[in-house]
Design a protein around this motif. Structure first.
Motif, PDB file in Angstrom:
ATOM      1  N   VAL B 400     -49.751  10.656 -74.214  1.00 37.08           N
ATOM      2  CA  VAL B 400     -50.621   9.768 -73.211  1.00 37.08           C
ATOM      3  C   VAL B 400     -49.722   9.184 -72.165  1.00 37.08           C
ATOM      4  O   VAL B 400     -48.756   8.910 -72.327  1.00 37.08           O
ATOM      5  N   PRO B 401     -50.197   9.249 -71.048  1.00 35.98           N
ATOM      6  CA  PRO B 401     -49.395   8.913 -69.920  1.00 35.98           C
ATOM      7  C   PRO B 401     -49.158   7.282 -70.055  1.00 35.98           C
ATOM      8  O   PRO B 401     -50.080   6.577 -70.545  1.00 35.98           O
ATOM      9  N   ARG B 402     -47.838   7.082 -69.837  1.00 33.86           N
ATOM     10  CA  ARG B 402     -47.351   5.659 -69.899  1.00 33.86           C
ATOM     11  C   ARG B 402     -47.943   4.672 -68.845  1.00 33.86           C
ATOM     12  O   ARG B 402     -48.322   5.348 -67.718  1.00 33.86           O
ATOM     13  N   ALA B 403     -47.995   3.264 -69.062  1.00 29.51           N
ATOM     14  CA  ALA B 403     -48.632   2.554 -68.201  1.00 29.51           C
ATOM     15  C   ALA B 403     -47.393   2.228 -67.080  1.00 29.51           C
ATOM     16  O   ALA B 403     -46.258   2.351 -67.174  1.00 29.51           O
ATOM     17  N   ARG B 404     -47.806   1.961 -65.923  1.00 28.86           N
ATOM     18  CA  ARG B 404     -46.948   1.656 -64.725  1.00 28.86           C
ATOM     19  C   ARG B 404     -47.408   0.499 -64.361  1.00 28.86           C
ATOM     20  O   ARG B 404     -48.715  -0.070 -64.006  1.00 28.86           O
ATOM     21  N   LEU B 405     -46.465  -0.632 -64.143  1.00 31.44           N
ATOM     22  CA  LEU B 405     -47.080  -1.992 -63.871  1.00 31.44           C
ATOM     23  C   LEU B 405     -46.334  -2.274 -62.582  1.00 31.44           C
ATOM     24  O   LEU B 405     -45.460  -2.469 -62.347  1.00 31.44           O
ATOM     25  N   ASN B 406     -47.425  -2.695 -61.789  1.00 26.63           N
ATOM     26  CA  ASN B 406     -46.937  -3.202 -60.414  1.00 26.63           C
ATOM     27  C   ASN B 406     -47.694  -4.559 -60.294  1.00 26.63           C
ATOM     28  O   ASN B 406     -48.789  -4.914 -59.749  1.00 26.63           O
ATOM     29  N   TRP B 407     -46.800  -5.434 -60.810  1.00 30.35           N
ATOM     30  CA  TRP B 407     -47.304  -7.026 -60.795  1.00 30.35           C
ATOM     31  C   TRP B 407     -46.987  -7.413 -59.276  1.00 30.35           C
ATOM     32  O   TRP B 407     -45.969  -7.292 -58.914  1.00 30.35           O
ATOM     33  N   GLN B 408     -48.030  -8.085 -58.783  1.00 29.85           N
ATOM     34  CA  GLN B 408     -47.800  -8.519 -57.504  1.00 29.85           C
ATOM     35  C   GLN B 408     -48.678  -9.877 -57.270  1.00 29.85           C
ATOM     36  O   GLN B 408     -49.449 -10.407 -58.164  1.00 29.85           O
ATOM     37  N   LEU B 409     -47.921 -10.797 -56.469  1.00 23.46           N
ATOM     38  CA  LEU B 409     -48.339 -12.359 -56.369  1.00 23.46           C
ATOM     39  C   LEU B 409     -48.803 -12.325 -54.815  1.00 23.46           C
ATOM     40  O   LEU B 409     -48.474 -11.542 -53.987  1.00 23.46           O
ATOM     41  N   SER B 410     -49.443 -13.416 -54.513  1.00 24.52           N
ATOM     42  CA  SER B 410     -49.928 -13.599 -53.211  1.00 24.52           C
ATOM     43  C   SER B 410     -49.460 -15.047 -52.644  1.00 24.52           C
ATOM     44  O   SER B 410     -48.737 -15.761 -53.478  1.00 24.52           O
ATOM     45  N   GLU B 411     -49.645 -15.235 -51.305  1.00 25.91           N
ATOM     46  CA  GLU B 411     -49.209 -16.247 -50.773  1.00 25.91           C
ATOM     47  C   GLU B 411     -49.397 -17.563 -51.292  1.00 25.91           C
ATOM     48  O   GLU B 411     -48.925 -18.437 -51.452  1.00 25.91           O
ATOM     49  N   ILE B 412     -50.954 -17.626 -51.581  1.00 23.88           N
ATOM     50  CA  ILE B 412     -51.284 -18.647 -51.998  1.00 23.88           C
ATOM     51  C   ILE B 412     -50.893 -19.278 -53.530  1.00 23.88           C
ATOM     52  O   ILE B 412     -50.875 -20.377 -53.718  1.00 23.88           O
ATOM     53  N   ASP B 413     -50.390 -18.142 -54.185  1.00 20.64           N
ATOM     54  CA  ASP B 413     -49.539 -18.622 -55.544  1.00 20.64           C
ATOM     55  C   ASP B 413     -48.225 -19.565 -55.195  1.00 20.64           C
ATOM     56  O   ASP B 413     -48.416 -20.546 -56.073  1.00 20.64           O
ATOM     57  N   LYS B 414     -47.539 -19.153 -54.388  1.00 18.75           N
ATOM     58  CA  LYS B 414     -46.232 -20.067 -54.274  1.00 18.75           C
ATOM     59  C   LYS B 414     -46.729 -21.307 -53.354  1.00 18.75           C
ATOM     60  O   LYS B 414     -46.370 -22.221 -53.777  1.00 18.75           O
ATOM     61  N   TYR B 415     -47.666 -21.222 -52.555  1.00 18.75           N
ATOM     62  CA  TYR B 415     -48.267 -22.428 -51.933  1.00 18.75           C
ATOM     63  C   TYR B 415     -48.737 -23.300 -52.907  1.00 18.75           C
ATOM     64  O   TYR B 415     -48.505 -24.599 -52.739  1.00 18.75           O
ATOM     65  N   SER B 416     -49.573 -22.944 -53.783  1.00 22.36           N
ATOM     66  CA  SER B 416     -50.234 -23.547 -54.724  1.00 22.36           C
ATOM     67  C   SER B 416     -49.199 -24.534 -55.732  1.00 22.36           C
ATOM     68  O   SER B 416     -49.173 -25.455 -55.808  1.00 22.36           O
ATOM     69  N   ILE B 417     -48.080 -23.612 -55.990  1.00 21.33           N
ATOM     70  CA  ILE B 417     -47.181 -24.254 -56.907  1.00 21.33           C
ATOM     71  C   ILE B 417     -46.702 -25.376 -55.915  1.00 21.33           C
ATOM     72  O   ILE B 417     -46.119 -26.373 -56.469  1.00 21.33           O
ATOM     73  N   ARG B 418     -45.985 -25.038 -54.875  1.00 22.89           N
ATOM     74  CA  ARG B 418     -45.144 -25.975 -54.109  1.00 22.89           C
ATOM     75  C   ARG B 418     -46.068 -27.175 -53.752  1.00 22.89           C
ATOM     76  O   ARG B 418     -45.582 -28.365 -53.972  1.00 22.89           O
TER      77      ARG B 418
END
Ligand SMILES: Cc1cc2nc3c(=O)[nH]c(=O)nc-3n(C[C@H](O)[C@H](O)[C@H](O)COP(=O)(O)OP(=O)(O)OC[C@H]3O[C@@H](n4cnc5c(N)ncnc54)[C@H](O)[C@@H]3O)c2cc1C
Lengths: 126, 524
Positions: B400-418
């Motif tokens: 079975v082909p292995r999983a490839r994970l491309n985890w991405q975040l958005s600008e609003i993610d860091k903005y929200s934390i800050r």
């Protein structure tokens, strides 16, 4: 800047803050008293407060004089004697927070009055 | 009933009513719900009853996006699934999490928190929590030492968590599953393909393999995919004989919108004077509930922020801040992935913590004597189409082909934390609690980068998201794959948005809801 040196650990807190506080409360109504931030002494040692103050002065260079800062800190704080004055300043700090008169200095969210106290402290001690 | 699939003769055909693929939190919760039911339930588990390196190896995958934890260490491939590692932090999602928020792209579940409440209540029992009570005032009534910090509730609130022992589903429920006469558990039964009919609107069967090379078939009326978010997407994508893009993937959504909770240190708090902090401090293994600080709904709306919470722990952050991934390095976990005979019991988070950070295991004083605290966030990330699981080119031992994970975040993610930290810092000063210092990575508003200690919580969510419209979601509100009559998905992969609560309680609740739906289906 090595922040660890400045951030007070639980055990180091009293040791560092006592002499600092003592140096703040020797005179009445003079700039040194006004520069005696009640809470700032909890945040770091003398060197750290100086650095915080310099950070403020970089943002507000037009306030970079002992007279200007003293008068701004005193404004609306009232002044009678040292004891009352520190209470008045504490009230002013609370008012600052209530009115969103706050500023981020090196990451610290401080009231504008506290920031000015740090700035005055830095003028007096650097 | 338990059958070791390695002992079946090659090419066996197993038939039943419901086929559950994966015996982790979701799969076991559903199987338990069908005990003593007339239906025959087939529960296929890829691993055995213990952790084995060769099984974990089936989970190895590629990381191409934001740095992530090695995939073979971020989940467990044996009976009980990743509950063999989980830390037991539980909380329901907030009502706002389910709603469409104009400032959060792709937000809005097709179900409400109210609809999930009865299932949350049942999920509580499966993970051995206290009453389904998350109102802080309930906990304040239980213990006079438990009190909220004096923030204005209009701005900052306390969100409660409860702590599972943590329930290791493999140990806790093995006997119940094995002794259930209508539940047929097959171990070492790795599903390699889900087979549809020609028009790809119904599933005809699944194929499973053993590492030793045997292959078997299952035929059932209904199929539930419950292998965890990364693996659910991988299996759907790899089942591409009749649907070249993979099952349920007519609109290129399977694997997309992968979400994590951003879990990192964000600030330090210096308290002006000692406060009673029993409500907020964690003695791992002892604390039944604890509060974390969150911004009120009004604040989230007003400032257009994602949901996030902040926890307090004694001590500062130190010179080099570390997120969860650095605190619990994969080597520590992988050390335990040798052959079963050599396996010491798995460490739980508390043990790792003990070795690493003794300060967090000290009993929390009722009145805090410590004045410096580390603040860590657990923050929702906004659903992001580019954040995805896809198939790699490399294959596992079963082909079975292995999983490839491309985890991405958005600008609003860091903005929200800050922004959330900034508001919390201001409110902390305003309420006379103390002063907060944001960590360096949050100071510069123009800095959109993430620091090298970017971490998640091993919470994999959103790769088969729930939405009423097939163009916006893989499953419908019953967790059924759009366009396929008898294929359902259980687990956090169905989450439309992530909220800030750890996912397991919610994924069990949604699984129980799906289970109930299937019971109705079978009746009709
Ligand atoms: C270190 C750590 C700490 C965590 N702490 C928390 C926490 O405090 N709170 C919280 O809410 N969550 C926590 N989690 C996440 C939690 O463990 C997961 O949310 C939960 O286990 C997911 O349940 P699941 O049933 O969807 O998947 P899993 O538990 O991963 O189960 C999937 C099952 O499917 C099986 N399987 C996989 N592929 C196949 C196949 N092809 N054929 C047959 N079977 C297959 C696997 O062997 C496994 O048994 C933590 C995770 C980790 C790693």
């Amino acid at each position: 800047m090595n922040r660890r040196r400045f951030l007070i650990s639980t055990t180091g807190l009293l040791a560092v803050s006592q002499p600092l506080l003592a140096s703040f409360s020797t005179t009445t109504l003079d700039p040194a008293t006004l520069a005696g931030p009640e809470l700032l002494s909890f945040l770091g040692d003398r060197e750290y407060i100086v650095a915080l103050g310099q950070c403020y002065l970089q943002q507000f260079p037009h306030e970079a004089s002992i007279t200007t800062l003293s008068s701004k800190i005193r404004q609306q704080a009232g002044s009678s004697n040292t004891h009352n004055e520190s209470k008045q300043i504490a009230r002013k700090v609370a008012r600052d927070f209530a009115n969103d008169e706050t500023i981020l200095l090196n990451g610290w969210m401080l009231s504008r009055t506290e920031a000015r106290q740090a700035a005055l402290f830095s003028l007096l001690h650097s | 009933m338990h059958i070791d699939a390695r002992e079946l003769s090659d090419n066996s055909l197993i038939e039943g009513d419901i086929c559950i693929i994966g015996a982790g939190a979701a799969g076991i919760a559903i199987a338990l719900d069908w005990q003593q039911h007339a239906a025959k339930v087939i529960l296929l588990e890829g691993g055995g009853f213990n952790l084995e390196a060769r099984m974990q190896d089936l989970y190895r995958g590629e990381i191409t996006g934001k740095p992530y934890y090695p995939l073979e260490a971020a989940r467990l491939h044996y009976f009980g699934g990743t509950t063999g590692h989980w830390a037991g932090f539980c909380a329901p999602l907030d009502p706002l999490d389910f709603q469409k928020r104009s400032w959060v792209p792709h937000s809005g579940w097709p179900i409400t928190r109210k609809q999930l409440d009865p299932y949350y209540e049942r999920a509580q029992q499966l993970v051995e929590l206290g009453p389904y009570q998350y109102d802080p005032s309930y906990w304040e009534q239980q213990d006079p030492d438990i009190t909220r910090l004096p923030y204005s509730p209009h701005n900052v609130q306390t969100k409660m968590w409860q702590f599972s022992p943590p329930t290791r589903f493999g140990n806790k429920y093995r006997d119940a599953i094995v002794n259930a006469s209508n539940v047929h558990l097959y171990t070492y039964a790795n599903v390699s393909e889900i087979r549809s009919n020609e028009s790809v609107n119904s599933i005809e069967g699944v194929s499973f393999r053993t590492i030793e090379g045997k292959q078997h078939q299952v035929k059932a009326r209904y199929y539930i995919l419950a292998c965890g978010s990364i693996q659910n997407a991988r299996l759907l994508l790899a089942s591409n004989k009749r649907a070249p893009a993979g099952l349920g993937n007519d609109h290129d959504l399977v694997g997309r919108y992968f979400m994590e909770h951003v879990e990192m240190p964000v600030a330090e708090l210096v308290m002006q004077r000692p406060w009673p902090l029993k409500m907020y401090l964690l003695n791992y293994g002892q604390t039944r509930s604890r509060g974390e600080l969150i911004l009120s709904r009004t604040m989230q709306r007003e400032h257009q922020l994602l949901n996030g919470s902040v926890s307090l722990s004694p001590g500062g952050v130190g010179e080099s801040p570390r997120g969860t991934f650095q605190e619990f390095p994969a080597e520590v976990i992988l050390r335990y992935s040798d052959e079963p005979a050599a396996n010491p019991p798995l460490p739980d988070k508390s043990e790792i913590k003990q070795a690493d950070k003794p300060v967090t295991t000290k009993p929390a004083p009722a009145l805090s004597t410590v004045q410096t605290f580390r603040l860590s966030c657990r923050h929702e990330q906004s659903p992001n189409r580019e954040s995805r699981v896809s198939l790699g080119t490399d294959k596992d031992a079963l082909g079975v082909p292995r999983a490839r994970l491309n985890w991405q975040l958005s600008e609003i993610d860091k903005y929200s934390i800050r922004k959330s930290c900034e508001i919390l810092a201001r409110e902390t000063g305003r309420s006379g609690i103390g002063r907060i210092k944001l960590l360096d990575w949050l100071i510069d508003t123009s800095d959109k980068e993430w620091p090298e200690f970017l971490s998640g919580g091993w919470h994999h969510m959103g790769t088969t998201r729930m939405h009423d419209h097939p163009k916006q979601g893989v499953v419908d509100s019953d967790s059924k794959i759009h366009g396929i009559a008898n294929l359902f998905v259980a687990g956090a992969s169905v989450f439309t948005t992530a909220g800030c609560a750890n996912p397991t309680l919610t994924l069990i609740a949604t699984s129980l809801r799906l289970s109930e739906h299937l019971k109705q289906q079978l009746k009709s």
